[in-house]
Design a protein around this motif. Structure first.
Motif, PDB file in Angstrom:
ATOM      1  N   THR A  12      44.341  89.254  55.264  1.00 34.90           N
ATOM      2  CA  THR A  12      44.015  87.739  55.481  1.00 34.90           C
ATOM      3  C   THR A  12      43.554  86.904  54.628  1.00 34.90           C
ATOM      4  N   GLU A  13      43.641  85.334  55.279  1.00 32.08           N
ATOM      5  CA  GLU A  13      44.339  83.684  54.478  1.00 32.08           C
ATOM      6  C   GLU A  13      43.237  84.454  53.508  1.00 32.08           C
ATOM      7  N   GLU A  14      43.976  83.710  52.361  1.00 32.83           N
ATOM      8  CA  GLU A  14      43.238  83.583  50.740  1.00 32.83           C
ATOM      9  C   GLU A  14      43.268  82.368  50.656  1.00 32.83           C
ATOM     10  N   ASP A  15      41.776  81.465  50.491  1.00 30.90           N
ATOM     11  CA  ASP A  15      42.125  80.249  50.400  1.00 30.90           C
ATOM     12  C   ASP A  15      43.001  79.482  48.868  1.00 30.90           C
ATOM     13  N   GLY A  73      46.451  79.681  49.066  1.00 32.86           N
ATOM     14  CA  GLY A  73      46.744  79.201  50.329  1.00 32.86           C
ATOM     15  C   GLY A  73      47.596  79.782  51.769  1.00 32.86           C
ATOM     16  N   ARG A  74      47.335  81.318  50.769  1.00 33.73           N
ATOM     17  CA  ARG A  74      47.997  81.720  52.684  1.00 33.73           C
ATOM     18  C   ARG A  74      47.667  83.805  52.464  1.00 33.73           C
ATOM     19  N   THR A  75      47.954  84.120  53.025  1.00 36.49           N
ATOM     20  CA  THR A  75      47.539  86.064  53.071  1.00 36.49           C
ATOM     21  C   THR A  75      48.532  86.574  51.523  1.00 36.49           C
ATOM     22  N   ALA A 133      51.841  88.120  52.148  1.00 38.57           N
ATOM     23  CA  ALA A 133      52.704  87.328  51.526  1.00 38.57           C
ATOM     24  C   ALA A 133      53.421  86.631  50.943  1.00 38.57           C
ATOM     25  N   ALA A 134      51.986  86.512  50.130  1.00 36.88           N
ATOM     26  CA  ALA A 134      52.210  85.451  48.325  1.00 36.88           C
ATOM     27  C   ALA A 134      52.958  87.049  47.956  1.00 36.88           C
ATOM     28  N   ASP A 180      56.697  87.069  48.530  1.00 37.25           N
ATOM     29  CA  ASP A 180      57.065  86.264  48.059  1.00 37.25           C
ATOM     30  C   ASP A 180      57.445  85.621  46.564  1.00 37.25           C
TER      31      ASP A 180
END
Length: 114
Positions: free
Chosen positions: A85-88, A91-93, A96-97, A100
């Motif tokens: 779920t996108e985490e404000d 700035g992404r899920t 994804a972080a 990266d």
């Protein structure tokens, strides 16, 4: 499927994981028991999101993140949903972080969820 759960399209069953990891099903279950991977029965058969496997291995930063979320009483399904779920603040899920290489940032946010 929980209400507002993120859409995860690629799931791997235990036999799929055994093939992807070139391991026995028993070793796959041990990886699950030791929190190197986490899965769900939400689609029927027990399965793990395919995004958790990178280059034929479990994502290395996943285990500590799973444990941090379980420490704040997240269920396995809640852990998976949070990761996708996108985490404000990120700035992404979170997944994804992690992919990266930003595990410290993800775990810092996870610890604030208690």
């Amino acid at each position: 499927m929980p209400e507002n759960a993120p859409e995860i399209t690629d799931w791997l069953t235990i036999p799929d994981l055994a093939d992807a990891l070139d391991e026995t099903p028993g070793r796959v279950r041990r990886l699950l028991d030791e929190h190197f991977l986490i899965g769900s029965r939400r689609n029927g058969a027990f399965a793990v999101p395919a995004a958790f496997i990178v280059d034929g291995r479990p994502l290395s930063s996943l285990r500590g993140t799973i444990i941090a979320l379980q420490d704040v009483a997240f269920s396995d399904d809640e852990v998976i949903d949070w990761l996708f779920t996108e985490e404000d603040t990120l700035g992404r899920t979170p997944i994804a972080a992690l992919l990266d290489g930003h595990k410290s940032e993800v775990r810092r946010v996870a610890r604030t969820l208690a």
